[in-house]
Every structure is written in structure tokens, then in C-alpha cells.
Design a protein around this motif. Structure first.
Motif, PDB file in Angstrom:
ATOM      1  N   VAL A  49      72.151   4.399 142.110  1.00 40.79           N
ATOM      2  CA  VAL A  49      73.087   4.738 141.025  1.00 40.79           C
ATOM      3  C   VAL A  49      72.236   5.128 139.827  1.00 40.79           C
ATOM      4  O   VAL A  49      71.451   4.330 139.345  1.00 40.79           O
ATOM      5  CB  VAL A  49      73.968   3.537 140.644  1.00 40.79           C
ATOM      6  CG1 VAL A  49      74.923   3.922 139.522  1.00 40.79           C
ATOM      7  CG2 VAL A  49      74.732   3.032 141.848  1.00 40.79           C
ATOM      8  N   GLY A  50      72.368   6.324 139.375  1.00 39.69           N
ATOM      9  CA  GLY A  50      71.478   6.793 138.324  1.00 39.69           C
ATOM     10  C   GLY A  50      71.865   6.282 136.947  1.00 39.69           C
ATOM     11  O   GLY A  50      72.935   5.714 136.730  1.00 39.69           O
ATOM     12  N   TRP A  51      70.942   6.515 136.032  1.00 38.73           N
ATOM     13  CA  TRP A  51      71.186   6.228 134.620  1.00 38.73           C
ATOM     14  C   TRP A  51      71.542   7.510 133.904  1.00 38.73           C
ATOM     15  O   TRP A  51      71.111   8.597 134.306  1.00 38.73           O
ATOM     16  CB  TRP A  51      69.939   5.634 133.974  1.00 38.73           C
ATOM     17  CG  TRP A  51      69.614   4.259 134.462  1.00 38.73           C
ATOM     18  CD1 TRP A  51      68.967   3.933 135.612  1.00 38.73           C
ATOM     19  CD2 TRP A  51      69.924   3.029 133.813  1.00 38.73           C
ATOM     20  NE1 TRP A  51      68.847   2.574 135.727  1.00 38.73           N
ATOM     21  CE2 TRP A  51      69.421   1.987 134.627  1.00 38.73           C
ATOM     22  CE3 TRP A  51      70.567   2.697 132.614  1.00 38.73           C
ATOM     23  CZ2 TRP A  51      69.545   0.649 134.287  1.00 38.73           C
ATOM     24  CZ3 TRP A  51      70.683   1.365 132.266  1.00 38.73           C
ATOM     25  CH2 TRP A  51      70.181   0.357 133.101  1.00 38.73           C
ATOM     26  N   ALA A  52      72.293   7.400 132.835  1.00 39.97           N
ATOM     27  CA  ALA A  52      72.643   8.570 132.047  1.00 39.97           C
ATOM     28  C   ALA A  52      72.662   8.202 130.579  1.00 39.97           C
ATOM     29  O   ALA A  52      72.748   7.032 130.206  1.00 39.97           O
ATOM     30  CB  ALA A  52      74.011   9.112 132.460  1.00 39.97           C
ATOM     31  N   ALA A  53      72.558   9.217 129.769  1.00 38.53           N
ATOM     32  CA  ALA A  53      72.596   9.011 128.317  1.00 38.53           C
ATOM     33  C   ALA A  53      73.925   9.447 127.743  1.00 38.53           C
ATOM     34  O   ALA A  53      74.134   9.392 126.538  1.00 38.53           O
ATOM     35  CB  ALA A  53      71.470   9.806 127.650  1.00 38.53           C
ATOM     36  N   ASP A  54      74.852   9.871 128.583  1.00 40.01           N
ATOM     37  CA  ASP A  54      76.068  10.506 128.072  1.00 40.01           C
ATOM     38  C   ASP A  54      77.352   9.918 128.620  1.00 40.01           C
ATOM     39  O   ASP A  54      78.402  10.543 128.564  1.00 40.01           O
ATOM     40  CB  ASP A  54      76.024  12.007 128.406  1.00 40.01           C
ATOM     41  CG  ASP A  54      75.951  12.249 129.913  1.00 40.01           C
ATOM     42  OD1 ASP A  54      75.895  11.254 130.675  1.00 40.01           O
ATOM     43  OD2 ASP A  54      75.977  13.420 130.312  1.00 40.01           O
ATOM     44  N   LEU A 111      59.738   5.103 130.022  1.00 35.51           N
ATOM     45  CA  LEU A 111      61.181   5.317 129.907  1.00 35.51           C
ATOM     46  C   LEU A 111      61.491   6.773 129.607  1.00 35.51           C
ATOM     47  O   LEU A 111      60.933   7.351 128.682  1.00 35.51           O
ATOM     48  CB  LEU A 111      61.758   4.428 128.803  1.00 35.51           C
ATOM     49  CG  LEU A 111      62.649   3.316 129.329  1.00 35.51           C
ATOM     50  CD1 LEU A 111      62.510   2.073 128.497  1.00 35.51           C
ATOM     51  CD2 LEU A 111      64.091   3.754 129.422  1.00 35.51           C
ATOM     52  N   PRO A 112      62.384   7.379 130.391  1.00 36.58           N
ATOM     53  CA  PRO A 112      62.745   8.781 130.147  1.00 36.58           C
ATOM     54  C   PRO A 112      63.233   8.991 128.723  1.00 36.58           C
ATOM     55  O   PRO A 112      63.902   8.124 128.153  1.00 36.58           O
ATOM     56  CB  PRO A 112      63.874   9.028 131.152  1.00 36.58           C
ATOM     57  CG  PRO A 112      63.648   8.019 132.236  1.00 36.58           C
ATOM     58  CD  PRO A 112      63.061   6.813 131.553  1.00 36.58           C
ATOM     59  N   ALA A 113      62.901  10.160 128.179  1.00 35.73           N
ATOM     60  CA  ALA A 113      63.137  10.410 126.757  1.00 35.73           C
ATOM     61  C   ALA A 113      64.606  10.276 126.384  1.00 35.73           C
ATOM     62  O   ALA A 113      64.944   9.679 125.362  1.00 35.73           O
ATOM     63  CB  ALA A 113      62.630  11.803 126.393  1.00 35.73           C
ATOM     64  N   ASP A 114      65.501  10.799 127.217  1.00 39.05           N
ATOM     65  CA  ASP A 114      66.918  10.753 126.830  1.00 39.05           C
ATOM     66  C   ASP A 114      67.441   9.327 126.840  1.00 39.05           C
ATOM     67  O   ASP A 114      68.327   8.977 126.062  1.00 39.05           O
ATOM     68  CB  ASP A 114      67.757  11.670 127.735  1.00 39.05           C
ATOM     69  CG  ASP A 114      67.650  11.285 129.195  1.00 39.05           C
ATOM     70  OD1 ASP A 114      66.622  10.683 129.587  1.00 39.05           O
ATOM     71  OD2 ASP A 114      68.595  11.575 129.950  1.00 39.05           O
ATOM     72  N   LEU A 115      66.874   8.491 127.711  1.00 36.59           N
ATOM     73  CA  LEU A 115      67.340   7.103 127.781  1.00 36.59           C
ATOM     74  C   LEU A 115      66.785   6.267 126.630  1.00 36.59           C
ATOM     75  O   LEU A 115      67.415   5.293 126.204  1.00 36.59           O
ATOM     76  CB  LEU A 115      66.952   6.482 129.118  1.00 36.59           C
ATOM     77  CG  LEU A 115      67.505   7.197 130.360  1.00 36.59           C
ATOM     78  CD1 LEU A 115      67.129   6.422 131.623  1.00 36.59           C
ATOM     79  CD2 LEU A 115      69.019   7.363 130.283  1.00 36.59           C
ATOM     80  N   ARG A 116      65.625   6.650 126.143  1.00 36.50           N
ATOM     81  CA  ARG A 116      65.048   5.909 125.008  1.00 36.50           C
ATOM     82  C   ARG A 116      66.012   5.901 123.828  1.00 36.50           C
ATOM     83  O   ARG A 116      66.114   4.917 123.095  1.00 36.50           O
ATOM     84  CB  ARG A 116      63.729   6.557 124.552  1.00 36.50           C
ATOM     85  CG  ARG A 116      62.683   6.623 125.622  1.00 36.50           C
ATOM     86  CD  ARG A 116      61.519   7.515 125.174  1.00 36.50           C
ATOM     87  NE  ARG A 116      60.729   6.881 124.141  1.00 36.50           N
ATOM     88  CZ  ARG A 116      59.706   6.071 124.377  1.00 36.50           C
ATOM     89  NH1 ARG A 116      59.364   5.795 125.612  1.00 36.50           N
ATOM     90  NH2 ARG A 116      59.031   5.533 123.391  1.00 36.50           N
ATOM     91  N   GLU A 117      66.702   7.015 123.665  1.00 37.65           N
ATOM     92  CA  GLU A 117      67.608   7.113 122.516  1.00 37.65           C
ATOM     93  C   GLU A 117      68.705   6.053 122.595  1.00 37.65           C
ATOM     94  O   GLU A 117      69.170   5.533 121.587  1.00 37.65           O
ATOM     95  CB  GLU A 117      68.216   8.512 122.440  1.00 37.65           C
ATOM     96  CG  GLU A 117      67.190   9.595 122.150  1.00 37.65           C
ATOM     97  CD  GLU A 117      66.320   9.243 120.949  1.00 37.65           C
ATOM     98  OE1 GLU A 117      66.860   8.873 119.894  1.00 37.65           O
ATOM     99  OE2 GLU A 117      65.069   9.306 121.085  1.00 37.65           O
ATOM    100  N   GLY A 118      69.125   5.759 123.822  1.00 44.50           N
ATOM    101  CA  GLY A 118      70.154   4.733 124.003  1.00 44.50           C
ATOM    102  C   GLY A 118      69.667   3.366 123.546  1.00 44.50           C
ATOM    103  O   GLY A 118      70.424   2.571 122.985  1.00 44.50           O
ATOM    104  N   ILE A 119      68.379   3.102 123.788  1.00 46.38           N
ATOM    105  CA  ILE A 119      67.805   1.818 123.362  1.00 46.38           C
ATOM    106  C   ILE A 119      67.701   1.771 121.838  1.00 46.38           C
ATOM    107  O   ILE A 119      68.084   0.780 121.204  1.00 46.38           O
ATOM    108  CB  ILE A 119      66.435   1.603 124.030  1.00 46.38           C
ATOM    109  CG1 ILE A 119      66.636   1.464 125.544  1.00 46.38           C
ATOM    110  CG2 ILE A 119      65.734   0.386 123.446  1.00 46.38           C
ATOM    111  CD1 ILE A 119      65.351   1.379 126.338  1.00 46.38           C
TER     112      ILE A 119
END
Ligand code: CA
Ligand code: CA
Ligand code: CA
Length: 863
Positions: A525-530, A431-439
Motif C-alpha cells: 500500500v503506497g504512501w501519498a502526499a495528496d 524520505l521522499p521529498a513530497d512526503l517530507r512536506e507532510g511531516i
């Protein structure tokens, strides 16, 4: 009321007309309930644009007003320089989005209500105005019974008329709405501000404040306060009589004047717990630091909960500095209370936080009025109003009915839940680092609830395993080869795979898969953390999926498709567990607002209800042994009965209770199953039983009933198991005592032996008490009967497929390791991988919206 150098109504009007150069853009009133309030297109709330006077009329139609003016203040430092964009008596905002023509009629205040026609100009314009709330089909979204929308910005330096700082580059999407369909909402107007940083610079130390100059009728005899328990600031009349007439021609309220409340139902800091971070109060004509701010810097200090000369408010009752002045209780007289009535202004603020270019944040304000039997009792009524609306309400909810949660249950109805100690989760290393924060944030959000406790187990972050045999890791995995791995279509955003112990409803292993290559109609459709409007926001999706992990199901609204059930009610689109998702959506990241356990609503209430109902899903069982020599010697049934009873005790769940009757005096009263010690206590008692003793079977049944009556848990099911063939040798007869039991909660479970003349009687007893009758060849099948009773009590329908399902095997299954899924198949072997199902689609269905929940709650058995 505004401070003027010369109080003169003519002058006021002239100033007002000068200030509102966009006068012709068309202010609107929100007036669907008891409040009638002006809203202008540049953020000025309440002030009457035509007279320049107070413009929140309450009650509507009586010409009396409770608020002079109100609006949003945004304050921040940009590269070290203080900037404020505010609406007070003047406004710093221009109409429309940043870069638009401020004179365009497109950016007037738009108003829709239930009577609006689709051909109405505001309705048509609404559909194409940036940020205006829309329904799933792209039509204007009516929130409540009347909704007003406007968009404005502060980017034009020459537009800054309130505090004259440089622009922030703020764009504000303002939605004002009200209800007229519930007593709780009839005196409330809601204002939602979505604030965007449209500049190229980060806003540091940002505060959002809701400023208001509330005037309870006559403006110069008012007091203010802050109710810290409620995040509510309020204005009330300083005495119990508000002058009906006065020099200013402002109608007063007379006796028992009302109070006006302003509350941040949602602050900009979702993680801070408290919506309001500070308040400020000051007085018309008070002079620095007690009066109207003279410039942006002074305003910015007030927004921070400090006085305009950069000194703290100090509570005179404690000597301590405070960010919440006047937070005593005027009703009881405790603490720091306002005095010397006058014309007050108030700010309730959220902050500080940084807002990067392109980012946005949101606050939700409630404006409400209440009137009690005295000026102070009006404060009490205001609190009641606040409590009621807070129960019903949430961040941007649009309706206030329906349960707003679905609890996933075993087939026998036990809510799926985690043990009290909670559980851990792990995240796929891919899992990409920025997306991990969302989890992580999603788990933290649910962990804020006292019933849930999720902690990160970093040691298992090496695992990318999804599904298959349960490994005890609650995996969050990033799946590239989506359909192959998960078996669901490539337009599904995420799926949670839920395993649980079907006997007691305890969750055991829940894996969540996120589709790394999510597509809409084949287009990635991409994922984003923001919260990027073109992408899926990870925290938003993760929080929803973790709701499934927590035991909740998807919610839908009427018209959303066949996954809707009426228990869901309506107005669910603001819930985290709402089963649809939009690109750029972030609202699922926070749980539905809720405080009062007596009136549960929403995501949080779902968890609370789930855990509260666990204890009431218990079963109270009384075992009744026949002491006759007929039962023990002729049928050889007493010892097999004891063994079956001991086996049953092994299967009881925590919170089940069991009692034993072996004579009219040899009684074990209810023992609540708490752990293996309590099970052992009961097993030992049963193992020591001997046949004989006083009391025939009818008398023992009566004794059992008295145990239920005296000590049965009214929330539990009452089940009585008779270890008897039912043959009677003395009075009273079973038929004599049965009428005393029939119609009560007690269900009697009976066994009939092939050779017994009383098997029909046993069948009748079960039938008349809504119990269950199990025919048996002889005493060797008592164990089967009791197991059958137990699974029946759990709501399971047992299907015998083969010899593999034998009671001998069941007896050997250690509690609570038996994984059984009712009503389907037994697959051989002792351990059934129970309760696998696909939950919580969230997948793309074309058009504008993410369509969720598509996969049914069916059972997908993993081979
Ligand atoms: Ca007053
Ligand atoms: Ca005032
Ligand atoms: Ca797992």
C-alpha cells in the motif's frame, strides 16, 4: 425570501415546480430536534419543495420559519474564465456523481436515524452510494441522531439554472446531521460539504461559500451582521416585534423574535486559522451592487467579500475597506451595524485557494437558531449557542462526550512533556521529498498550539537513526527493512519510540519510523502526499505520530478492541489521536476543534490539559529536624539527616516546593524549586543548621502543619519528613498533636532506628497519616530512607536487584540526568535508558480499515 417580479404565491409555486425538475427524487426533512428543515437532492437546503416557500421551521411544529433557502456556492476561475456552481433559488447541480444518470432514484436524499432498520431502502442504498459516510464495518454511519446524505454535481452545462456559467466539474458530497441528545445541539443542524474537482482543469482562486436567505418570520424587517470573533454571520429581526400576520401569509414570531446563525466550523483553508475568509450581505431588490447577483461574475464577487460591481465594502465607522461588512456589535451598538431593515441574503466564504483536478476539500457549516428576551438579546443567545457548540464540536465529530484525549504519563503519573522551549526534529534523507512536506506540516500543525514549539533542525537531516542509544535527535525515519529495524510486524504503518526522563516526565528523544513498504495482507500500500484514496496520506499519519511525540496516547471507541478504556468515551473517530486510519484519510491532519479552556475536548484540549497539569503534579515537602541532644549525640543522626536532606533537594523537580523546621522559630518557609539557584538556596540553609533550639519534636510537627496550612499548594501533595527517632522527653507528646494532622493532606514520612524504643510510634505516625515508615539500622541509613521516601512520592516501586543499586551512586547522579523507570529493574550503571515504549501502531488488520494501536503500552527495553 426570493425576489420575484410579482409576489404571488401561486406564481411562486409554479416557478418552484418548474425549477425542481427532480422533484420526484424525494426531498427529505431533517427534523430530529427543534429544527425541521428540508434538504433536496440537488443541494437546495431549507426551501420547501412543495410550496416554494421558507422551509426551515423553528421551533418544529409551530409553523414559523427562520430560513427561506440556503446552499453551497462554488466559484473559481478556470483558464481565466469565471465559473460558479451554486444553489440559491434554482440550482446548478444535478443528482448523483459526475457521469451518473441524474434521474436515478439511487441519488435521492438518503436519511438514516437510530430507528432505521437495516432492511430500509435508504440504509441499503447508503452502503453503495459514493461518499456516504460508513462505519468501520462498512455499515452506514449515523452521525448525530439523524443523518442525511446526497451527492450531486454541476457537470451538465444545461443544468446550470442559478448563474448559467460553464460547469466547474464539481462533485459535492453533502452530509446533513443533527443531534437531539444535548441542549447545546438541539437547535443546530450541521452541513458538511466535501467538494471534488472532477474536471481536467485546475480551479484557480476558488471560493466556497455558504449562501443563505434567512428570514426571521416576516422577511422584510430583518437585519444581518458578522461576528468576527466567532466566524458567525447572523440574521435578526430589525425590531423587537416580528409581525404575526402580513400580506404574504408568512407567520411572524411576534415579540422577542429569534436570531439565526450560520457559522463555518471548518473552512477549506485548514492552515489559515480563520475558517471564514470573507462575508457578503445584500438585500432583496437592492439593485447592483446591493442586490441579488444577476450573473455568475457578480455572484463570484460577493463570494470574495466584495460587492457585485467589483468594489469593496467600506466600513463607514473607519473609512476602511473590509472583507467582513457589518461586523459591528448590534448588542452594544459599536462599529458598523446594519440598518434599514429588509429582506437580506448572506454569504460566508472560505478562500481563495487552488484545487487541482482530482483534489477535494471540505467545509462544515452550522445552522442554528436562538431566542432571547429581545431581538438583540437573541443575538447574545446565538453567541452562547455558538460558543457551546464550538466547545463540543469539531470537524465532523459524531459524538460529544468522553474526554477525547489520553495523556501519556510516567509511572508516577507525571505527564510526558517537552520543556518550555520546545524541541527540534529532523528528517531522514531517505524520505521522499513530497512526503517530507507532510511531516513538516504535521509539526507545524501541533506547533500552532501555544504549549508546543517544534522547529526543523536541518543540520541533523543526515541521520537515519531510529532507536538505539538516545542521540538527542527527534528522528523521522523512512524504514525499508521494517521488521528487522523496528521489530514490529510489516503491517504496522508507523511507530513512535518515546524516551523520557522518568523522574520529571520530560521527553528527551522521540523517534518516529514510517514503514516504507507497508503492506495490507501482503499487498503493498503506497504512501501519498495528496490524500489519494488508495494510499496512506503522509501528513495524516505524521500528524498522528507527532501527537505521540507531543505526549498523547491513542484513542479508541467502544468495540474497537482491548486497547479501549472507558475514559476514552465515544465518538473519537474524528480525533487526530484516534488510533485507526483509513486509506486516503486526511482528517488527522487537523486537530480537533476546540476553543474554551473551561470545557476542554479533543486533541487540543489534551495538550492544554497536559501542560496545565504539570504545575499541579508538584510535591510540597516540609523537613522537620529533631533538635534534641538525644538525636544529635546519642544517635549521631543530626548531621547525616542534613546530608540526606541536601541530597533530596538535588532531586526535587521544577515546581516542587520545600520548607524546613529546625525549631519553633527557625523556619525556612516554602521555596519553590525553579532552577539550581533555588536548590542552592535551600541546600545552604540546611547545611547551616545546628542542633538545639526551642521546641520539642511535637511542637515542631505542629509548626510544620501550620506551614502547610498557611502556604501549602492545594494542588500539590503534602509530605512531611521527620528527622527524629521519636523519643520524647517533655510535653506536648506526638500523640497529643497527631489528631490535628490525621485526616489532612499531610503525609508524614518517618524513620525508625533498630535500637530506638520509639520506632513503633514512628510507624504509627506514618500509618495514620498515609505516609511511609522506613526502618533503619542506624544513622548511616538515613540517606537510604530519604531516597526511599522520594521514590515512593514519585510513585516508584524500587526493586533491589543487586549491590549496583546503592544510594551512594544515586547521590552522585546529577539532576536531572537520572533515567529511572519505576517498578522494573535496575540494569547496572547509573544511567537507565528510561521510558522506551512502542506507541501508536496504526496498522493494517484486514478488511476495510487500518486498525491501530496494536502494540501495548508495555515497556520494550532496548538492550
Ligand atoms: Ca422578520
Ligand atoms: Ca432574508
Ligand atoms: Ca533519536
Amino acid at each position: 425570501m426570493r425576489k420575484f417580479f410579482n409576489i404571488n404565491l401561486i406564481l411562486i409555486t409554479l416557478i418552484s415546480l418548474t425549477a425542481y425538475t427532480d422533484f420526484t427524487l424525494g426531498q427529505k426533512k431533517i427534523d430530529v430536534n427543534n429544527i425541521s428543515m428540508w434538504v433536496n437532492s440537488r443541494g437546495v437546503i431549507a426551501r420547501d419543495p412543495f410550496t416554494g416557500n421558507a422551509g426551515l421551521e423553528w421551533p418544529k411544529g409551530q409553523g414559523k420559519t427562520a430560513v427561506f433557502a440556503a446552499g453551497l456556492w462554488i466559484g473559481a476561475t478556470v483558464n481565466g474564465e469565471t465559473r460558479v456552481a451554486a444553489t440559491a433559488y434554482g440550482t446548478d447541480f444535478r443528482n448523483g456523481p459526475v457521469g451518473s444518470d441524474p434521474n436515478s432514484q439511487n441519488y435521492r436524499v438518503l436519511s438514516i436515524s437510530s430507528s432505521t432498520l437495516t432492511t430500509d431502502a435508504d440504509y441499503m442504498q447508503w452502503k453503495v452510494t459514493p461518499g456516504a459516510p460508513l462505519n468501520n464495518d462498512g455499515s452506514p454511519q449515523l452521525i448525530g441522531d439523524q443523518t442525511l446524505y446526497s451527492v450531486y454535481n454541476d457537470a451538465d452545462p444545461t443544468g446550470h439554472q442559478a448563474f448559467r456559467t460553464q460547469p466547474l466539474g464539481a462533485e459535492v458530497h453533502q452530509t446533513v446531521y443533527a443531534y437531539n441528545n444535548s441542549p447545546e445541539f438541539n437547535n443546530v443542524v450541521f452541513v458538511k460539504y466535501k467538494v471534488f474537482n472532477k474536471s481536467n482543469s485546475t480551479w484557480n482562486k476558488t471560493f466556497l461559500s455558504f449562501w443563505n436567505d434567512s428570514d426571521v418570520g416576516y422577511p422584510f424587517d430583518d437585519l444581518v451582521g458578522f461576528d468576527a470573533a466567532r466566524d458567525m454571520e447572523y440574521t435578526y429581526n430589525g425590531t423587537d416585534f416580528d409581525p404575526l400576520t402580513n400580506n404574504y401569509n408568512i407567520p411572524g414570531y411576534g415579540s422577542a423574535p429569534p436570531a439565526v446563525g450560520m457559522a463555518l466550523l471548518k473552512g477549506a483553508l485548514s492552515s489559515a486559522g480563520k475558517n471564514s475568509q470573507s462575508t457578503s450581505f445584500y438585500t432583496n431588490g437592492g439593485g447592483n451592487p446591493y442586490g441579488d447577483p444577476a450573473n455568475g461574475q457578480e455572484a463570484y464577487y460577493f463570494m470574495q467579500g466584495i460587492r457585485s460591481n467589483n468594489t469593496p465594502y467600506v466600513d463607514p465607522t473607519t473609512g476602511q475597506a473590509t472583507l467582513f461588512p457589518l461586523s459591528g456589535d448590534p448588542v452594544t451598538g459599536a462599529g458598523w451595524i446594519d440598518s434599514n431593515p429588509g429582506d437580506r441574503r448572506s454569504l460566508i466564504s472560505s478562500g481563495p485557494f487552488d484545487l487541482a483536478p482530482g483534489d477535494s476539500t471540505e467545509i462544515l457549516v452550522a445552522i442554528f437558531v436562538a431566542r432571547g428576551t429581545t431581538n438583540l438579546n437573541s443575538i447574545t443567545k446565538l453567541r452562547d449557542t455558538y460558543d457551546a457548540l464550538k466547545n463540543l464540536f469539531v470537524t465532523g465529530a459524531t459524538k460529544a462526550y468522553g474526554n477525547h484525549y489520553i495523556i501519556n504519563r510516567t509511572n508516577s503519573g507525571i505527564p510526558l512533556h517537552w520543556p518550555a522551549q520546545g524541541t527540534t526534529y529532523s528528517i531522514d534523507p531517505q524520505l521522499p521529498a513530497d512526503l517530507r512536506e507532510g511531516i513538516h506540516a504535521g509539526f507545524s500543525t501541533w506547533s500552532q498550539l501555544p504549549q508546543l514549539n517544534y522547529t526543523h533542525n536541518a543540520a541533523n537531516d543526515i541521520s537515519s537513526k531510529w532507536g538505539g542509544d538516545p542521540d538527542g535527535i527527534n528522528n523521522n525515519v523512512w524504514v525499508q527493512d521494517w521488521t528487522t529495524i523496528t521489530g514490529v510486524p510489516d503491517n504496522v504503518i508507523a511507530v513512535a519510540r518515546v524516551r523520557y526522563n522518568a523522574i520529571n516526565g520530560e521527553l528527551s528523544d522521540v523517534d518516529i519510523a514510517y514503514n516504507a513498504n507497508i503492506k495490507n495482507n501482503g499487498i503493498p500500500v503506497g504512501w501519498a502526499a495528496d490524500g489519494n484514496p488508495d494510499n496512506l496520506d503522509m501528513q495524516n499519519v505524521a500528524t498522528h505520530e507527532i501527537g505521540h511525540l507531543s505526549g498523547l496516547g491513542d484513542l479508541y471507541n467502544p468495540g474497537d478492541g482491548e486497547t479501549y478504556v472507558p475514559a476514552m468515551g465515544d465518538g473519537n473517530e474524528e480525533m487526530t489521536m484516534y488510533g485507526k486510519i483509513k486509506k486516503g484519510e486526511t482528517k488527522k491532519s487537523s486537530l480537533f476543534f476546540y476553543t474554551d479552556p473551561a470545557n476542554p475536548q479533543g486533541d487540543v484540549a489534551g495538550i492544554e490539559t497536559l501542560y496545565n497539569s504539570l504545575a499541579s503534579d508538584g510535591i510540597d515537602i516540609v523537613l522537620v529536624f529533631d533538635g534534641s541532644s538525644n538525636y544529635s549525640s546519642n544517635y549521631g543522626a543530626f548531621e547525616p539527616s542534613k546530608r540526606a536532606a541536601v541530597g533530596l533537594v538535588s532531586k526535587l523537580r521544577v515546581n516542587d516546593r520545600i520548607a524546613v523546621v529546625n525549631s519553633s522559630t527557625n523556619v525556612l518557609d516554602f521555596v519553590k524549586i525553579v532552577d539550581d539557584n533555588s536548590r542552592t538556596q535551600v541546600k545552604n540553609y540546611i547545611s547551616a543548621l545546628t542542633s538545639g533550639g526551642d521546641g520539642n519534636i511535637a511542637q515542631r510537627i505542629t509548626k510544620a502543619q501550620s506551614i502547610f496550612t498557611a502556604g501549602g499548594n492545594p494542588n500539590n501533595r503534602w509530605a512531611e519528613i521527620l528527622f527524629t527517632t521519636g523519643e520524647e522527653f517533655s510535653s506536648p507528646r506526638i500523640s497529643d498533636v497527631l489528631p490535628n494532622i490525621k485526616g489532612t493532606k499531610t503525609e508524614i514520612y518517618t524513620i525508625g532506628f533498630n535500637s530506638s524504643i520509639s520506632k513503633d510510634l514512628m510507624s504509627v505516625v506514618a500509618d495514620q497519616t498515609n505516609g511511609m515508615y522506613h526502618p533503619a539500622v542506624d544513622a548511616t541509613q538515613i540517606v537510604d530512607a530519604v531516597n526511599n521516601f522520594w521514590y515512593h512520592l514519585l510513585g516508584m516501586q524500587i526493586v533491589y536487584l543487586s549491590e549496583a543499586f546503592s544510594t551512594k551512586q544515586l547521590e552522585n547522579v546529577p539532576y536531572p540526568g537520572l533515567y529511572w523507570q519505576g517498578g522494573l529493574y535496575w540494569q547496572g550503571g547509573l544511567y537507565w535508558q528510561g521510558g522506551l515504549y512502542w506507541q501508536g501502531g496504526l496498522y493494517w488488520q484486514g478488511g476495510l480499515y487500518w486498525q491501530g494501536g496494536g502494540l501495548e503500552l508495555g515497556l520494550y527495553w532496548q538492550g
